[in-house]
Scaffold this motif. Structure first.
Motif, mmCIF file in Angstrom:
data_model
loop_
_atom_site.group_PDB
_atom_site.id
_atom_site.type_symbol
_atom_site.label_atom_id
_atom_site.label_comp_id
_atom_site.label_asym_id
_atom_site.label_seq_id
_atom_site.Cartn_x
_atom_site.Cartn_y
_atom_site.Cartn_z
ATOM 1 N N LEU A 9 0.834 -1.201 0.000
ATOM 2 C CA LEU A 9 0.000 0.000 0.000
ATOM 3 C C LEU A 9 0.873 1.257 0.000
ATOM 4 C CD1 LEU A 9 -2.692 1.459 0.164
ATOM 5 C CD2 LEU A 9 -2.659 1.117 2.655
ATOM 6 N N ALA A 10 1.920 1.255 0.822
ATOM 7 C CA ALA A 10 2.846 2.390 0.832
ATOM 8 C C ALA A 10 3.506 2.558 -0.530
ATOM 9 C CB ALA A 10 3.911 2.191 1.917
ATOM 10 N N THR A 11 3.867 1.441 -1.161
ATOM 11 C CA THR A 11 4.466 1.477 -2.498
ATOM 12 C C THR A 11 3.512 2.117 -3.494
ATOM 13 O OG1 THR A 11 5.759 -0.515 -2.047
ATOM 14 C CG2 THR A 11 5.393 0.059 -4.355
ATOM 15 N N SER A 12 2.249 1.696 -3.452
ATOM 16 C CA SER A 12 1.259 2.230 -4.385
ATOM 17 C C SER A 12 1.117 3.738 -4.240
ATOM 18 C CB SER A 12 -0.087 1.539 -4.144
ATOM 19 O OG SER A 12 -1.080 2.078 -4.981
ATOM 20 N N LEU A 13 0.988 4.210 -3.018
ATOM 21 C CA LEU A 13 0.799 5.639 -2.794
ATOM 22 C C LEU A 13 2.029 6.454 -3.204
ATOM 23 C CD1 LEU A 13 -1.003 5.414 0.655
ATOM 24 C CD2 LEU A 13 -2.014 6.244 -1.490
ATOM 25 N N ALA A 14 3.216 5.933 -2.899
ATOM 26 C CA ALA A 14 4.446 6.655 -3.240
ATOM 27 C C ALA A 14 4.593 6.804 -4.754
ATOM 28 C CB ALA A 14 5.655 5.941 -2.654
ATOM 29 N N PHE A 15 4.335 5.727 -5.494
ATOM 30 C CA PHE A 15 4.506 5.785 -6.943
ATOM 31 C C PHE A 15 3.360 6.537 -7.615
ATOM 32 C CE2 PHE A 15 7.795 2.783 -6.080
ATOM 33 C CZ PHE A 15 8.684 2.918 -7.137
ATOM 34 N N LEU A 16 2.149 6.428 -7.067
ATOM 35 C CA LEU A 16 1.047 7.249 -7.582
ATOM 36 C C LEU A 16 1.401 8.728 -7.492
ATOM 37 C CD1 LEU A 16 -2.161 5.547 -6.107
ATOM 38 C CD2 LEU A 16 -1.773 6.084 -8.518
ATOM 39 N N GLY A 17 1.839 9.147 -6.321
ATOM 40 C CA GLY A 17 2.165 10.549 -6.120
ATOM 41 C C GLY A 17 3.318 11.013 -6.985
ATOM 42 N N HIS A 18 4.362 10.194 -7.035
ATOM 43 C CA HIS A 18 5.541 10.589 -7.811
ATOM 44 C C HIS A 18 5.199 10.769 -9.284
ATOM 45 C CE1 HIS A 18 9.685 10.774 -9.217
ATOM 46 N NE2 HIS A 18 9.397 9.798 -10.069
ATOM 47 N N PHE A 19 4.532 9.795 -9.895
ATOM 48 C CA PHE A 19 4.318 9.857 -11.337
ATOM 49 C C PHE A 19 3.160 10.760 -11.734
ATOM 50 C CE2 PHE A 19 7.195 6.291 -11.255
ATOM 51 C CZ PHE A 19 7.967 6.550 -12.386
ATOM 52 N N ALA A 20 2.237 11.059 -10.823
ATOM 53 C CA ALA A 20 1.214 12.061 -11.125
ATOM 54 C C ALA A 20 1.866 13.412 -11.373
ATOM 55 C CB ALA A 20 0.217 12.163 -9.979
#
Length: 408
Positions: free
Chosen positions: A227-238
Motif C-alpha cells: 500500500l505504501a508502495t502504491s501511494l508513493a509511486f502514484l504521487g511521484h508519477f502524477a
C-alpha cells in the motif's frame, strides 16, 4: 511457506550459482536494468516533441508512460507463474531481446498506435525482469557481497533514470525523439550480448510460481508495504511525468536548461540510491518515510516557487535524491518480509509499482489537460504524503512481526 528442506535446497542452488557467476555476471544484470529503465523513461523527457510529431495532446502522449506500466503489472505475476522451474538465464536473454525490439518499434512507429505497441512490448519485458531478473543478483555472489550486488542492479535503475531524460531532451532536440529510441535499442542489444557472455545457469529456487505469490501476499507487513508502495509511486508519477512541461512552461527554462536540470535530477537520484544503501542498515522503513516525505514536500512547493529559477532547480534536485531512495528501500522492505519467496515478493512489488505508475501518469494527464500543471503537482504531494503515513504504520508492524519477516 517452505520448511528446512526447502531452505537447504535453495541454498544449494544459490551456492552453485555464486561460484560460477560473481560480480561480472551481476554487472550484466545491471546493464539489463539500465537499458529497461532508460527505455521506460525516455518519453518523459521528450513529451512535447513526441506530442507535436504525432499530433496529439501532451496528456494523451502520457499514455506512452501509462501503457508499459499496465503491461508490466500483468506480466510480472504471469511470468512468475509461467516460468516455474525454468532456468532464469534464457529468460533474461529473452527479456533483453524484447527490450531491444520494443525500442525499434517505437523508433519506426508512424503514429501513436504503433508506438504504443512498442510500449506494450517494453512493459512485458519490464514486468518479467523485475519479477525474475532482480531476484537473481544476490544468487550470483557470496553472502558477504549480496548488498553490493543488489546496489549494482539498483544503480542500473538510477543511471537509467539519469540518462533517460537528458538523452531524450538533448538528442530529441537535435536529431529527433526517434533517434533517442534507436540509441536505447542499441544499448539493450549491448546488454543482451554481455549477458550471453557472462551469465551462468540460474536454476529456479525452491519456492516458485503460484506458491511464491501466495507466500508474498500472506505477509501482513508485505501487504501494508505494498500500500505504501502504491501511494508513493502514484504521487511521484502524477507529478513527475509532466516535469518537462513544467520546467518549460512554468519555470520558463529553455531546452538546454531543461536538459541540464533533468540531468541534475538523475545525478541526484544516483546519490539518493547510494545514500539509501547506507540508511537502510539503520532503518528500512525510516528510509522509506524520509524519501516519500521528500517527494511530498517538493511536489507541494513547486507550484508556489514557479518562475524562481534557482528555487526550482534546488527542489528538483531534492526530488531526484528522494525518489532515488524509493525503489531500493521499498524493494528491500518487501524482500525482508518474505525471504523464503523473493520472486513472489518482487512480482507483487512490480505489479503494484507498475499499476501505480500507470495510474499516476494517467491521473496527472487528466489533471494537466483539465486543470493545469499545478493541480497535478498538488495531487502528487497529497498522495506521497499519504505514503509517509502508511510507511510509518508498516514500520511499526514490522518491528512487532515475527523474526521470519525481519531477515533477508
Amino acid at each position: 511457506m517452505t520448511g528446512t528442506t526447502g531452505h537447504r535446497s535453495a541454498a544449494a542452488v544459490s551456492g552453485t550459482v555464486r561460484r560460477r557467476g560473481g560480480l561480472p555476471a551481476v554487472v550484466s544484470v545491471a546493464l539489463g536494468s539500465f537499458a529497461l529503465v532508460l527505455s521506460e523513461l525516455l518519453p518523459v523527457g521528450a513529451l512535447p516533441g513526441i506530442a507535436a510529431d504525432l499530433g496529439v495532446s501532451t496528456g494523451t502522449t502520457g499514455l506512452l508512460v501509462v501503457v508499459p506500466g499496465l503491461a508490466a503489472a500483468v506480466a510480472a505475476p504471469l511470468l512468475t507463474v509461467v516460468a516455474g522451474r525454468l532456468d532464469r538465464r534464457p529468460l533474461l536473454w529473452a527479456l533483453a531481446a524484447v527490450t531491444c525490439l520494443a525500442d525499434v518499434v517505437c523508433a519506426i512507429g508512424g503514429d501513436l498506435l504503433v508506438v504504443l505497441v512498442g510500449r506494450v512490448l517494453l512493459g512485458a519485458a519490464l514486468g518479467g525482469f523485475w519479477a525474475l531478473g532482480a531476484a537473481v543478483a544476490p544468487r550470483l555472489v557470496p553472502p558477504e557481497a549480496v548488498h553490493r550486488a543488489s546496489s549494482l542492479v539498483t544503480a542500473g535503475i538510477a543511471v537509467g533514470t539519469v540518462a533517460s531524460l537528458p538523452l531524450a531532451a538533448l538528442v530529441g532536440g537535435s536529431a529527433g525523439w526517434r533517434t533517442a529510441f534507436w540509441v536505447a535499442g542499441v544499448l539493450a542489444l549491448v546488454a543482451l550480448a554481455v549477458q550471453l557472455r557472462l551469465l551462468p545457469a540460474l536454476p529456479a529456487t525452491a519456492v516458485t510460481g503460484r506458491r511464491a505469490l501466495v507466500s508474498a501476499l500472506g505477509s501482513p507487513v508485505a501487504r501494508v508495504g505494498l500500500l505504501a508502495t502504491s501511494l508513493a509511486f502514484l504521487g511521484h508519477f502524477a507529478a513527475y511525468t509532466y516535469i518537462a512541461p513544467y520546467l518549460e512552461g512554468r519555470a520558463y527554462l529553455g531546452g538546454g536548461a531543461v536538459a541540464a536540470v533533468l540531468l541534475g535530477y538523475g545525478v541526484a537520484g544516483v546519490a539518493g540510491n547510494f545514500l539509501a544503501g547506507l540508511t537502510l542498515a539503520r532503518s528500512v522503513w525510516g528510509t522509506v518515510v524520509g524519501a516519500a516525505a521528500g517527494i511530498a514536500v517538493v511536489a507541494g512547493l513547486l507550484p508556489v516557487v514557479r518562475g524562481a529559477g534557482v528555487a526550482v532547480v534546488v527542489l528538483v534536485l531534492v526530488w531526484g535524491a528522494a525518489f532515488g531512495a524509493v525503489p531500493l528501500s521499498l524493494q528491500t522492505a518487501l524482500m525482508r518480509a518474505v525471504p523464503e519467496a523473493p520472486e513472489g515478493g518482487l512480482a507483487a512489488f512490480v505489479t503494484t509499482v507498475q499499476i501505480s505508475l500507470a495510474a499516476g501518469s494517467l491521473l496527472g494527464g487528466v489533471l494537466v489537460d483539465g486543470y493545469g500543471l499545478s493541480v497535478s503537482l498538488g495531487a502528487g504531494a497529497v498522495l506521497a504524503g499519504a505514503a509517509v503515513l502508511v510507511a510509518a504504520v508498516a514500520g511499526r508492524r514490522g518491528s512487532r512481526a515475527p523474526q521470519r519477516d525481519q531477515v533477508v
